[in-house]
Write a protein that holds these residues in place. Structure first.
Motif, PDB file in Angstrom:
ATOM      1  N   PRO A 266       0.826  -1.211   0.000  1.00 31.68           N
ATOM      2  CA  PRO A 266       0.000   0.000   0.000  1.00 31.68           C
ATOM      3  C   PRO A 266       0.854   1.253   0.000  1.00 31.68           C
ATOM      4  CG  PRO A 266       0.145  -0.875   2.209  1.00 31.68           C
ATOM      5  CD  PRO A 266       0.859  -1.860   1.325  1.00 31.68           C
ATOM      6  N   GLU A 267       0.406   2.265  -0.697  1.00 31.19           N
ATOM      7  CA  GLU A 267       1.128   3.533  -0.730  1.00 31.19           C
ATOM      8  C   GLU A 267       0.697   4.389   0.459  1.00 31.19           C
ATOM      9  OE1 GLU A 267       0.495   5.191  -4.616  1.00 31.19           O
ATOM     10  OE2 GLU A 267       1.770   3.684  -5.599  1.00 31.19           O
ATOM     11  N   PRO A 269       1.253   6.920   3.660  1.00 34.83           N
ATOM     12  CA  PRO A 269       2.027   8.162   3.691  1.00 34.83           C
ATOM     13  C   PRO A 269       3.118   8.165   4.759  1.00 34.83           C
ATOM     14  CG  PRO A 269      -0.057   8.470   4.824  1.00 34.83           C
ATOM     15  CD  PRO A 269      -0.084   7.070   4.269  1.00 34.83           C
ATOM     16  N   GLY A 273       4.785   4.735   6.040  1.00 38.10           N
ATOM     17  CA  GLY A 273       4.650   4.152   4.716  1.00 38.10           C
ATOM     18  C   GLY A 273       5.994   3.781   4.120  1.00 38.10           C
ATOM     19  N   ALA A 274       6.991   4.632   4.321  1.00 34.45           N
ATOM     20  CA  ALA A 274       8.334   4.337   3.822  1.00 34.45           C
ATOM     21  C   ALA A 274       8.895   3.089   4.492  1.00 34.45           C
ATOM     22  CB  ALA A 274       9.249   5.534   4.052  1.00 34.45           C
ATOM     23  N   ARG A 277       7.288  -0.013   2.923  1.00 39.68           N
ATOM     24  CA  ARG A 277       7.850  -0.313   1.605  1.00 39.68           C
ATOM     25  C   ARG A 277       9.247  -0.923   1.724  1.00 39.68           C
ATOM     26  NH1 ARG A 277       4.857   4.362   0.758  1.00 39.68           N
ATOM     27  NH2 ARG A 277       6.594   5.798   1.101  1.00 39.68           N
ATOM     28  N   ASN A 291       2.686  -1.754  -6.118  1.00 33.50           N
ATOM     29  CA  ASN A 291       2.306  -0.592  -5.313  1.00 33.50           C
ATOM     30  C   ASN A 291       0.887  -0.172  -5.661  1.00 33.50           C
ATOM     31  OD1 ASN A 291       4.873  -0.313  -4.030  1.00 33.50           O
ATOM     32  ND2 ASN A 291       5.669   0.598  -5.905  1.00 33.50           N
ATOM     33  N   PRO A 293      -2.256   2.516  -4.652  1.00 32.23           N
ATOM     34  CA  PRO A 293      -2.651   3.707  -3.892  1.00 32.23           C
ATOM     35  C   PRO A 293      -3.811   3.406  -2.967  1.00 32.23           C
ATOM     36  CG  PRO A 293      -3.380   3.888  -6.175  1.00 32.23           C
ATOM     37  CD  PRO A 293      -2.506   2.672  -6.105  1.00 32.23           C
ATOM     38  N   THR A 324      -4.332  -1.539   4.120  1.00 32.73           N
ATOM     39  CA  THR A 324      -3.508  -2.515   3.414  1.00 32.73           C
ATOM     40  C   THR A 324      -4.362  -3.651   2.864  1.00 32.73           C
ATOM     41  OG1 THR A 324      -1.612  -1.976   4.816  1.00 32.73           O
ATOM     42  CG2 THR A 324      -1.548  -4.078   3.641  1.00 32.73           C
TER      43      THR A 324
END
Length: 344
Positions: A266-267, A269, A273-274, A277, A291, A293, A324
């Protein structure tokens, strides 16, 4: 059915499954298993009715010879879609393909409604989605209030119970025949695979029932489905091993799943979020990371026809978890659209 039971030391709530123990009536004496109450288990604080001693249920008369919860006092005899007496036996006898059906796989039962929220927000109401329930949690599908409500809202075209799980609209011996039944008996466009309620974990690398998510990837792939791996992500869990991408997902998809899947990332924020990822990147060795949104998914989740809760946390207490799961549903809808409308 839910009961109020008077005990010598007070009262309690209890659940009875009439198909197993008969239908208790007011004034009946019931034999209870109170393990869940004694242990304070989070998945339903109910005692379970083991028997109505003064009025036993009728013996099963068939058809069906699949015995589930085998060699326990409440073993259940059901008609499996894949057994010889089933009207679907010939359909499933040589069935070997899911025809490219998307199969969304998640660790926890609580992901089911969130996946559906994301899916239907993108796919519209006409798609048929089947739920294939593994036996890592509750064995009776009847325990899931979400399943009953999602069926009544026609968000599920049916529930398939596999392995030792039972009580679905369709019974199957294995996950493989359960997936084939979802496709060829229920005519599902998409299947969602999770455990029933009541995930079990021990805080060890391998000692959790969610390893079955990795095995589900293998089953979907070998049957020519399109496995979509939904990550278990949390920002609200107090346990470090579940913050960000849970070690359950990293182990099940990174070590148990030997076939490639599309892993939905999931993108989300900001720094969280980083982190998600970065953690998910470890799965790229075998899988394709997709990925997706999450814009608009919060609104879809707020419109859920059933209450959203995971490990006692609601939507606002662990938004990342539900976003997610919904993102995985959104991606499954995109795969279904691609399957229905292949590019020239």
């Amino acid at each position: 059915m839910e009961l109020d039971v008077t005990l010598t030391e007070g009262e309690c709530r209890a659940l009875a499954y009439p198909s197993l123990v008969g239908r208790p009536e007011p004034g009946d004496t019931v034999l209870l298993n109170t393990t869940a109450l004694a242990m304070g288990l989070g998945t339903g604080g109910y005692a379970m009715v083991v028997a109505v001693p003064d009025r036993l249920p009728e013996d099963p008369s068939g058809p069906g010879h699949l015995v589930k919860a085998r060699y326990t006092p409440l073993q259940a005899t059901v008609l499996g879609a894949d057994e010889q007496d089933s009207p679907y036996h010939e359909v499933l006898k040589d069935a070997d393909s899911l025809d490219g059906m998307p199969v969304v796989i998640a660790d926890l039962h609580s992901a089911l409604p969130a996946i559906l929220c994301g899916f239907y927000a993108a796919a519209g109401p006409d798609a048929r989605v089947a739920y294939v329930m593994l036996d890592g949690g509750a064995l009776p599908a009847w325990f899931s209030m979400s399943c009953a409500q999602l069926r009544s809202r026609e968000w599920l075209c049916g529930v398939v119970t596999v392995g030792q799980a039972f009580g679905g609209d369709v019974e199957a011996v294995t996950l493989h025949t359960g997936l084939l039944a979802a496709r060829h008996v229920l005519n599902a466009d998409v299947a969602i695979v999770t455990q029933g309620p009541g995930n079990l974990g021990t805080g060890t690398r391998w000692g959790f029932s969610g390893v079955s998510a990795g095995e589900a990837v293998n089953a979907a792939a070998v049957l020519t489905g399109r496995p979509v791996a939904a990550l278990r992500v949390s920002e609200g869990d107090k346990r470090e091993r579940h913050i960000g991408v849970s070690h359950h997902s990293l182990t099940a998809y990174g070590r148990v799943a030997l076939a490639p899947a599309q892993v939905v990332v999931p993108e989300l924020p900001d720094a969280f979020g980083a982190m998600v990822r970065e953690q998910a990147a470890a799965l790229a060795v075998r899988h394709e990371l997709v990925n997706v949104p999450v814009d608009g998914l919060l609104e879809a989740l707020r419109d859920s026809p059933v209450r959203l809760s995971t490990m006692g946390r609601g939507l606002d207490e662990d938004l990342a978890y539900f976003l997610t799961s919904a993102a995985a549903g959104r991606h499954a809808a995109a795969l279904l659209d691609e399957k229905r409308h292949p590019s020239a």
